[in-house]
Design an enzyme around this catalytic site. Sequence first.
Site, PDB file in Angstrom:
ATOM      1  N   GLU A 166       0.269   5.157   0.767  1.00  0.00           N
ATOM      2  CA  GLU A 166      -0.620   6.219   1.233  1.00  0.00           C
ATOM      3  C   GLU A 166      -0.158   7.576   0.712  1.00  0.00           C
ATOM      4  O   GLU A 166       0.954   7.713   0.182  1.00  0.00           O
ATOM      5  CB  GLU A 166      -0.674   6.220   2.765  1.00  0.00           C
ATOM      6  CG  GLU A 166      -1.374   4.983   3.311  1.00  0.00           C
ATOM      7  CD  GLU A 166      -1.556   5.017   4.816  1.00  0.00           C
ATOM      8  OE1 GLU A 166      -0.889   5.819   5.508  1.00  0.00           O
ATOM      9  OE2 GLU A 166      -2.382   4.226   5.307  1.00  0.00           O
ATOM     10  N   CYS A 217      -4.079   0.899  -2.674  1.00  0.00           N
ATOM     11  CA  CYS A 217      -4.013  -0.344  -1.894  1.00  0.00           C
ATOM     12  C   CYS A 217      -2.946  -1.282  -2.461  1.00  0.00           C
ATOM     13  O   CYS A 217      -2.605  -1.224  -3.645  1.00  0.00           O
ATOM     14  CB  CYS A 217      -5.350  -1.074  -1.945  1.00  0.00           C
ATOM     15  SG  CYS A 217      -6.736  -0.177  -1.260  1.00  0.00           S
ATOM     16  N   CYS A 234     -10.516  -4.435  -0.106  1.00  0.00           N
ATOM     17  CA  CYS A 234     -11.613  -3.461  -0.085  1.00  0.00           C
ATOM     18  C   CYS A 234     -12.453  -3.617  -1.357  1.00  0.00           C
ATOM     19  O   CYS A 234     -12.102  -4.353  -2.274  1.00  0.00           O
ATOM     20  CB  CYS A 234     -11.055  -2.039   0.035  1.00  0.00           C
ATOM     21  SG  CYS A 234     -10.378  -1.376  -1.491  1.00  0.00           S
ATOM     22  N   ASN A 255       0.836  -1.199   0.000  1.00  0.00           N
ATOM     23  CA  ASN A 255       0.000   0.000   0.000  1.00  0.00           C
ATOM     24  C   ASN A 255       0.873   1.252   0.000  1.00  0.00           C
ATOM     25  O   ASN A 255       1.953   1.275   0.590  1.00  0.00           O
ATOM     26  CB  ASN A 255      -1.028  -0.008   1.135  1.00  0.00           C
ATOM     27  CG  ASN A 255      -0.455  -0.152   2.528  1.00  0.00           C
ATOM     28  OD1 ASN A 255       0.574  -0.775   2.718  1.00  0.00           O
ATOM     29  ND2 ASN A 255      -1.132   0.414   3.503  1.00  0.00           N
ATOM     30  N   GLU A 282      -3.164  -4.449  -3.099  1.00  0.00           N
ATOM     31  CA  GLU A 282      -3.668  -5.356  -4.139  1.00  0.00           C
ATOM     32  C   GLU A 282      -3.621  -4.685  -5.510  1.00  0.00           C
ATOM     33  O   GLU A 282      -3.186  -5.277  -6.494  1.00  0.00           O
ATOM     34  CB  GLU A 282      -5.118  -5.778  -3.846  1.00  0.00           C
ATOM     35  CG  GLU A 282      -5.295  -6.507  -2.533  1.00  0.00           C
ATOM     36  CD  GLU A 282      -5.645  -5.585  -1.367  1.00  0.00           C
ATOM     37  OE1 GLU A 282      -5.027  -4.498  -1.242  1.00  0.00           O
ATOM     38  OE2 GLU A 282      -6.530  -5.944  -0.583  1.00  0.00           O
TER      39      GLU A 282
END
Length: 135
Positions: free
Chosen positions: A50, A59, A92, A48, A61
């Site tokens: 940010e 994210c 998510c 991830n 993934e």
Amino acid sequence: MTELSSEQEQKLVDAAREARGRAYAPYSKFFVGAAVLSADGTIVCGANVENASFGATLCAERAAIAAMLSAGHQSLLAVAVYTEADVPTTPCGICRQVIAEFGPRAIVICATPSAVQTFTADQLLPAAFALKPSS
Ligand SMILES: [Zn+2]
């Protein structure tokens, strides 16, 4: 769904754990690693990323899937997601849709140091949105 051997599954989880160490999560401190297995057996990782503008956060993934595409692979067989949360973390909603795009029958392995939960992409996002690509 394609079955993975326990060795393949462990290799994917190990790769996701290693990728977690490269996560950039100074705001949430929620470090996530992901590893994707493409149809030809290649494993590509992501973590991830940010951002101070939270909406720009990516994210693990989707980072891994973008790296897989960038490396020339478009078919996703499996994804491992690794966190050190109390219980396995599932992707998510946005990531579920992206997983469905490249691996509608993919296996999704959610792992922590002490637990593993395995799903199929269809279990996580039944009746996924699909749009026939224009030619
Ligand atoms: Zn996500």
